[in-house]
Design an enzyme around this catalytic site. Structure first.
Site, PDB file in Angstrom:
ATOM      1  N   ASP A 235       9.983   8.869   4.020  1.00 55.26           N
ATOM      2  CA  ASP A 235       9.869   8.228   4.942  1.00 55.26           C
ATOM      3  C   ASP A 235       8.162   7.353   5.721  1.00 55.26           C
ATOM      4  OD1 ASP A 235       9.303   7.618   7.474  1.00 55.26           O
ATOM      5  OD2 ASP A 235       9.754   9.884   8.714  1.00 55.26           O
TER       6      ASP A 235
ATOM      7  N   MET B  20       8.601  13.706   2.934  1.00 55.86           N
ATOM      8  CA  MET B  20       7.834  12.116   3.665  1.00 55.86           C
ATOM      9  C   MET B  20       6.275  11.317   2.453  1.00 55.86           C
ATOM     10  SD  MET B  20       7.841  12.123   7.167  1.00 55.86           S
ATOM     11  CE  MET B  20       6.168  11.574   6.790  1.00 55.86           C
TER      12      MET B  20
HETATM   13  C1  DX5 Z   1       5.566   8.040  10.073  1.00 59.67           C
HETATM   14  C2  DX5 Z   1       7.115   7.762  10.874  1.00 59.67           C
HETATM   15  C3  DX5 Z   1       7.354   7.071  10.014  1.00 59.67           C
HETATM   16  C4  DX5 Z   1       6.923   5.799  10.386  1.00 59.67           C
HETATM   17  C5  DX5 Z   1       7.973   4.982   9.016  1.00 59.67           C
HETATM   18  O1  DX5 Z   1       5.343   9.586  11.061  1.00 59.67           O
HETATM   19  O2  DX5 Z   1       7.610   9.227  10.002  1.00 59.67           O
HETATM   20  O3  DX5 Z   1       9.451   7.192  10.429  1.00 59.67           O
HETATM   21  O4  DX5 Z   1       7.668   4.560  11.539  1.00 59.67           O
HETATM   22  O5  DX5 Z   1       6.560   3.232   9.220  1.00 59.67           O
HETATM   23  P1  DX5 Z   1       6.114   2.920   7.860  1.00 59.67           P
HETATM   24  O6  DX5 Z   1       7.978   1.985   7.173  1.00 59.67           O
HETATM   25  O7  DX5 Z   1       5.522   1.161   8.612  1.00 59.67           O
HETATM   26  O8  DX5 Z   1       5.168   3.421   7.467  1.00 59.67           O
HETATM   27 ZN    ZN Z   2       9.559   9.412  10.525  1.00 60.59          ZN
END
Ligand code: DX5
Ligand code: ZN
Length: 218
Positions: A176, A138
């Site tokens: 992500d 993450m």
């Molecule tokens: C956050 C999610 C992500 C999110 C990413 O908790 O796991 O998948 O949707 O969105 P962006 O690309 O807008 O940061």
């Molecule tokens: Zn995600």
């Protein structure tokens, strides 16, 4: 290295999710990233099992289901039956059940992945590294789309990539959170090969945005 784009439907227009998935398919996305939030593991709610099942007939794309919930073990069967191709569980949510949870996912013929938050080291992932298809590093604290990337996470991506190569495993590294057309090359160069993007895919023209992401990876 094969690069994959995984648009996150958290940023999609939920009033026409089916059509948006079809557009992702036509635009050449590789995965559909589906964020599942329970309001406990993360302070937000999103999609659940019926959404995965309802979207399944709209596309043959790989459904990459990211479980941000406590006790993921209890929901593996339902998400597998709903049509998940890959299920990602957080090490922070699995505790000492991580190994068993991965084995359970494998038992349903689904590809297991393990996620770590920005403040979690890679160590808890290592005992299951040879059982999983992907590690999700993450790059923001999970819970919301549209956040800024935390570049401190890149050192973990680098370490993981060299460990994977050292052990000659074929494990993908997914990133992500906060991925943009401007930073995707830097994240790739750190060692990631599966890229989740929500707002930067769905804000504006989906097909044009995917084209730009693809060009950046060439
Ligand atoms: C956050 C999610 C992500 C999110 C990413 O908790 O796991 O998948 O949707 O969105 P962006 O690309 O807008 O940061
Ligand atoms: Zn995600």
């Amino acid at each position: 290295m094969e690069y994959k784009l995984a648009p996150s439907i958290l940023a999609a227009d939920v009033a026409c999710l089916g059509e948006q998935i079809e557009e992702l398919d036509e635009a050449g996305a590789d995965y559909v990233h589906i964020d599942v939030m329970d309001g406990v593991f993360v302070p937000n709610l999103s999609f659940g099992i019926p959404v995965v099942a309802g979207l399944r007939p709209h596309s043959d794309l790989f459904f990459d289901v990211h479980l941000m919930l406590v006790n993921p073990m209890e929901y593996i069967r339902d998400f597998a039956n709903a049509g998940a191709d890959g299920i990602t569980v957080h090490v922070e949510a699995c505790g000492d059940k991580l190994y068993d949870t991965v084995i359970k996912i494998l038992g349903y013929g689904v590809k297991p992945a393990v996620a770590i938050r920005p403040d979690t080291p890679i160590d808890p992932v290592l005992p299951v590294l040879d059982k999983i298809s992907m590690v999700l590093v993450m790059t923001v604290y999970p819970g919301y789309g549209g956040q800024k990337i935390i570049t401190d996470t890149f050192s973990k991506i680098k370490k993981l990539r060299s460990l994977i190569e050292e052990k000659e495993l074929s494990v993908d590294i997914e990133v992500d959170g906060g991925i943009t057309m401007e930073n995707i090359r830097e994240v790739r160069d750190a060692g990631a090969n599966v890229f989740v993007a929500g707002t930067k895919v769905f804000n504006g023209n989906i097909t044009a945005n995917i084209d730009v992401f693809r060009k950046m990876l060439k």
